[in-house]
Design a protein around this motif. Structure first.
Motif, PDB file in Angstrom:
ATOM      1  N   LEU A 192       0.830  -1.438   0.263  1.00 27.09           N
ATOM      2  CA  LEU A 192       0.188   0.103   0.012  1.00 27.09           C
ATOM      3  C   LEU A 192       0.662   1.342   0.142  1.00 27.09           C
ATOM      4  O   LEU A 192       0.687   2.285  -0.527  1.00 27.09           O
ATOM      5  N   SER A 193       1.768   1.182   0.643  1.00 30.90           N
ATOM      6  CA  SER A 193       2.650   2.321   0.832  1.00 30.90           C
ATOM      7  C   SER A 193       3.662   2.776  -0.637  1.00 30.90           C
ATOM      8  O   SER A 193       3.972   3.936  -0.503  1.00 30.90           O
ATOM      9  N   GLN A 194       3.436   1.871  -1.678  1.00 28.26           N
ATOM     10  CA  GLN A 194       4.094   2.151  -2.816  1.00 28.26           C
ATOM     11  C   GLN A 194       3.150   3.070  -3.797  1.00 28.26           C
ATOM     12  O   GLN A 194       3.769   3.554  -5.061  1.00 28.26           O
ATOM     13  N   VAL A 195       1.989   2.922  -3.611  1.00 24.29           N
ATOM     14  CA  VAL A 195       1.128   3.711  -4.690  1.00 24.29           C
ATOM     15  C   VAL A 195       0.360   4.698  -3.905  1.00 24.29           C
ATOM     16  O   VAL A 195      -0.369   4.556  -3.017  1.00 24.29           O
ATOM     17  N   SER A 196       0.167   5.934  -4.786  1.00 19.88           N
ATOM     18  CA  SER A 196      -0.637   6.999  -4.018  1.00 19.88           C
ATOM     19  C   SER A 196      -1.366   7.561  -5.164  1.00 19.88           C
ATOM     20  O   SER A 196      -1.189   7.462  -6.427  1.00 19.88           O
ATOM     21  N   LEU A 197      -2.740   7.915  -4.723  1.00 17.07           N
ATOM     22  CA  LEU A 197      -3.721   8.462  -5.714  1.00 17.07           C
ATOM     23  C   LEU A 197      -3.362  10.028  -5.640  1.00 17.07           C
ATOM     24  O   LEU A 197      -3.034  10.608  -4.837  1.00 17.07           O
ATOM     25  N   THR A 198      -3.621  10.579  -6.939  1.00 15.63           N
ATOM     26  CA  THR A 198      -3.213  11.929  -7.108  1.00 15.63           C
ATOM     27  C   THR A 198      -4.374  12.807  -7.447  1.00 15.63           C
ATOM     28  O   THR A 198      -4.192  14.273  -7.094  1.00 15.63           O
ATOM     29  N   SER A 199      -5.357  12.304  -8.113  1.00 14.42           N
ATOM     30  CA  SER A 199      -6.668  13.170  -8.439  1.00 14.42           C
ATOM     31  C   SER A 199      -7.669  12.176  -8.706  1.00 14.42           C
ATOM     32  O   SER A 199      -7.647  11.082  -8.682  1.00 14.42           O
ATOM     33  N   GLY A 200      -9.059  12.880  -8.993  1.00 15.91           N
ATOM     34  CA  GLY A 200     -10.031  11.960  -9.463  1.00 15.91           C
ATOM     35  C   GLY A 200     -10.927  11.419  -8.380  1.00 15.91           C
ATOM     36  O   GLY A 200     -10.797  11.549  -7.192  1.00 15.91           O
ATOM     37  N   ARG A 201     -11.939  10.723  -8.681  1.00 14.57           N
ATOM     38  CA  ARG A 201     -12.942   9.938  -7.782  1.00 14.57           C
ATOM     39  C   ARG A 201     -12.512   9.035  -6.832  1.00 14.57           C
ATOM     40  O   ARG A 201     -12.760   8.995  -5.602  1.00 14.57           O
ATOM     41  N   PHE A 202     -11.315   8.352  -7.111  1.00 11.37           N
ATOM     42  CA  PHE A 202     -10.890   7.495  -6.172  1.00 11.37           C
ATOM     43  C   PHE A 202     -10.256   8.262  -5.070  1.00 11.37           C
ATOM     44  O   PHE A 202     -10.635   8.189  -3.845  1.00 11.37           O
ATOM     45  N   LEU A 203      -9.443   9.275  -5.323  1.00 10.34           N
ATOM     46  CA  LEU A 203      -8.850  10.166  -4.248  1.00 10.34           C
ATOM     47  C   LEU A 203      -9.938  10.979  -3.610  1.00 10.34           C
ATOM     48  O   LEU A 203      -9.982  11.047  -2.286  1.00 10.34           O
ATOM     49  N   GLU A 204     -11.182  11.489  -4.074  1.00  5.34           N
ATOM     50  CA  GLU A 204     -12.014  12.292  -3.345  1.00  5.34           C
ATOM     51  C   GLU A 204     -12.601  11.295  -2.509  1.00  5.34           C
ATOM     52  O   GLU A 204     -13.063  11.606  -1.715  1.00  5.34           O
ATOM     53  N   ASN A 205     -13.111   9.890  -2.768  1.00  8.52           N
ATOM     54  CA  ASN A 205     -13.617   9.082  -2.026  1.00  8.52           C
ATOM     55  C   ASN A 205     -12.809   9.011  -0.812  1.00  8.52           C
ATOM     56  O   ASN A 205     -13.331   8.673   0.361  1.00  8.52           O
ATOM     57  N   GLN A 206     -11.572   8.687  -1.096  1.00 11.13           N
ATOM     58  CA  GLN A 206     -10.826   8.303  -0.016  1.00 11.13           C
ATOM     59  C   GLN A 206     -10.424   9.732   1.085  1.00 11.13           C
ATOM     60  O   GLN A 206     -10.689   9.410   2.278  1.00 11.13           O
ATOM     61  N   GLN A 207     -10.381  10.758   0.534  1.00 12.44           N
ATOM     62  CA  GLN A 207     -10.506  12.064   1.433  1.00 12.44           C
ATOM     63  C   GLN A 207     -11.707  11.886   2.442  1.00 12.44           C
ATOM     64  O   GLN A 207     -11.659  12.470   3.604  1.00 12.44           O
TER      65      GLN A 207
END
Ligand SMILES: [Zn+2]
Length: 594
Positions: free
Chosen positions: A26-41
């Motif tokens: 999990l530590s190797q991949v970051s979301l940067t924009s878009g719906r996935f990131l918005e859900n995460q936030q």
């Protein structure tokens, strides 16, 4: 924005059998924009806000410690709800994932302090009249009743204990917290002692009551520690009534409670990887094939009223209580397990994309800053998210008065949306999902930056930083045609881009290389297995929904959004992505005009 990469992961000591590709940490991949990131936030906001003392209430009360004046929760964590404290393990996992993916110390500290409080509960067992290692929000006597088959209060005690164990394991593995390890191994020891006294037939009878993924988490503890006693304990939870027909590829799912079964299949996959016994692999694979092909809706979800029905029963079951979210969460876990055994097959990530995008992404309410969710996703004509039957409370989940199973799996899903975008083996990077993200492929000192507005755009770009000889295996989804790949603006020739395969681009990579992938989308229909005249409509990977009616023609109205018009019952209607269908009544399955 700076990215943090945490390397505190505690690696398993047992080498998995049969695995030929791997998920990134999990530590190797970051979301940067878009719906996935918005859900995460939105989910992270809730995780950092929720009152930890309220979540400790039932543990402390049951283990005879002060509840410190905390308020009681409602819903499935109310002090009189039979399997109270099932939810807290999901919080532990979500906090651990939050820390692993973002380096957020609030999440880390919440997880560690919660575990420290659980240790105090466990330490008070003698005074509370419980056996060594026991840890739960309900009395140990429920297990005696479970074993005697006299449990009548609606409790599913191993289901709840499984969640606690899985959460403790994640805090240990992702944060490196040794207290979590100690509390986990004490609780697992309690399970081992308790189940070790039962005969095989007593164990098989006991498994008539939902028990979550006890075989999975115990197999995972074996993978983590190398101590075979945990594998023996895991195998006690091999449920013969479910496993035997699956081992011979028989579909006997009709009538079974759906989400009770899927965690057992994940456990079978973990037990295969622990033992190499192919029967476990066959059970997991056959279960996946049967469920995906004969029991899943166009959005990837399965079950109606929480149950499986006859094979291919789809159009017959378009109701308000379709597609429990937990089932999809667990099916995606199973999908990842199976893909690592057979990474040349794109079938797995075709399903993963379909289910994540069309079911779980839209399960969360984007209008809610705490990212609350819906239990079922209604597929009844004119359905509406968050307006379900009683289980769903007729509403979205709430801060303290829901704590349904699907709220638990929801906070897990929305803190690990990046975990399956990429995969790897010794010579290959797999690009499985198309979403804006940064991958630190530390094993090769390579960074991959994916930039896209997919699925609004049909194109994604992957910028490579770092050098070396390796191959990029790009999933060419089964829904596309005429896919194109170019590198640094030059169209790649001689690489097969057949839909439903991986396009393999091998080269000596140079820093700054840019791979552009275009996956043309078109309107298609996904017919119900049991009624060819009833179908969902999709544009590329995106299931579209609209107003109730019968669909004749669907046209896109803009290239910069996923807006469509269709003709239904002689009227023009608007259609859009089902993942955006919140707050209004929608239609997913249509009676097709001939
Ligand atoms: Zn659920």
């Amino acid at each position: 924005m700076a990215f943090m990469y945490i390397t505190l992961k505690v690696s398993p000591v047992v080498t998995e059998q049969g695995t030929s590709a791997y998920a990134f940490d999990l530590s190797q991949v970051s979301l940067t924009s878009g719906r996935f990131l918005e859900n995460q936030q939105r989910t992270l906001t809730y995780l950092k806000w929720v009152d930890v003392n309220r979540l400790l209430y039932n543990f402390r009360a049951n283990h005879k410690l002060s509840t410190n004046g905390a308020a009681k929760n409602g819903g499935w964590d109310a002090p009189d709800f039979p399997f109270r404290t099932h939810m807290q393990g999901h919080f532990l996992t979500a906090w651990a994932q939050c820390y692993a993916t973002t380096g957020d110390t609030t999440c880390r500290d919440r997880a560690k302090s919660f575990v420290a409080e659980l240790q105090k509960c466990q330490a008070n067992n003698a005074a509370a009249g419980f056996s060594t290692g026991y840890l739960s929000g309900f009395p140990e006597s429920d297990f005696s009743a479970l074993e005697a088959r006299t449990l009548s209060n609606g409790n599913v005690p191993y289901y709840a204990v499984h969640k606690t164990m899985a959460g403790l394991l994640d805090v240990w593995v992702h944060i490196g917290d040794t207290t979590a390890r100690d509390v986990l191994l004490a609780l697992a020891g309690w399970v081992n002692t308790r189940t070790g006294k039962l005969s095989t037939s007593q164990m098989q009878n006991l498994m008539g009551t939902e028990f979550g993924g006890m075989n999975e988490v115990l197999a995972n503890i074996y993978h983590q520690t190398g101590d075979k006693k945990w594998l023996t304990a895991a195998q006690r939870f091999d449920h013969a009534a479910v496993f035997d027909p699956l081992a011979s590829n028989q579909d006997k799912l009709n009538g079974l409670h759906a989400n009770t079964q899927v965690p057992k299949w994940i456990g079978a996959a973990r037990e295969f990887k622990a033992t190499g016994t192919t029967r476990y692999r066959d059970i997991a694979r056959n279960a996946w094939d049967i469920t995906v092909k004969a029991h899943s809706y166009a959005i990837g979800g399965n079950s109606q009223a929480e149950h499986f029905h006859e094979p291919n029963g789809i159009a017959s079951y378009l109701t308000t209580d379709t597609a429990e979210a937990c089932n999809s969460y667990n099916m995606l876990k199973l999908t990842r397990e199976l893909w690592t055994l057979n990474p040349s097959s794109t079938t797995y990530f075709d399903f993963y994309e379909r289910t994540l995008m069309n079911h779980l992404l839209g399960q969360q309410n984007p209008a809610d800053s705490h990212g609350h969710i819906t239990y079922f996703t209604p597929l009844i004509p004119g359905g509406k998210r968050g307006v379900g039957p009683a289980w769903g409370g007729g509403t979205w989940s709430t801060d303290y008065d829901s704590f349904w199973c699907c709220q638990g799996t929801g906070i897990e899903t929305n803190t690990k949306l990046m975990d399956s975008i990429y995969g790897y083996d010794n010579s290959t990077l797999f690009v499985n999902l198309f979403t804006p993200s940064v991958l630190k492929w530390t094993q090769r000192s390579v960074t991959i930056t994916q930039t896209t507005t997919f699925p609004v755009s049909d194109t994604t770009t992957l910028k490579v930083e770092g050098v070396g000889d390796w191959a990029m295996n790009i999933r060419i989804p089964s829904w596309t045609s005429n896919a194109e790949i170019s590198i640094n603006g030059q169209k790649v020739t001689g690489v097969s881009t057949t839909p439903g395969s991986y396009a393999r681009v091998s080269r000596t990579w140079t820093s700054g290389d840019v791979v552009t992938i275009r996956l043309p989308m078109s309107i298609r229909t996904i017919a119900a297995n049991d009624k060819s005249g009833v179908a969902a409509v999709a544009f590329g990977p995106v299931v579209l929904s609209g107003n109730y009616g019968s669909s004749a023609s669907v046209k896109r109205t803009s290239d910069s959004s996923l807006d469509f018009t269709a003709s239904a019952n002689g009227q023009n209607i608007k259609m859009g992505p089902f993942y955006d269908a919140q707050g209004f009544n929608y239609n997913v399955y249509w009676t097709m005009a001939s």
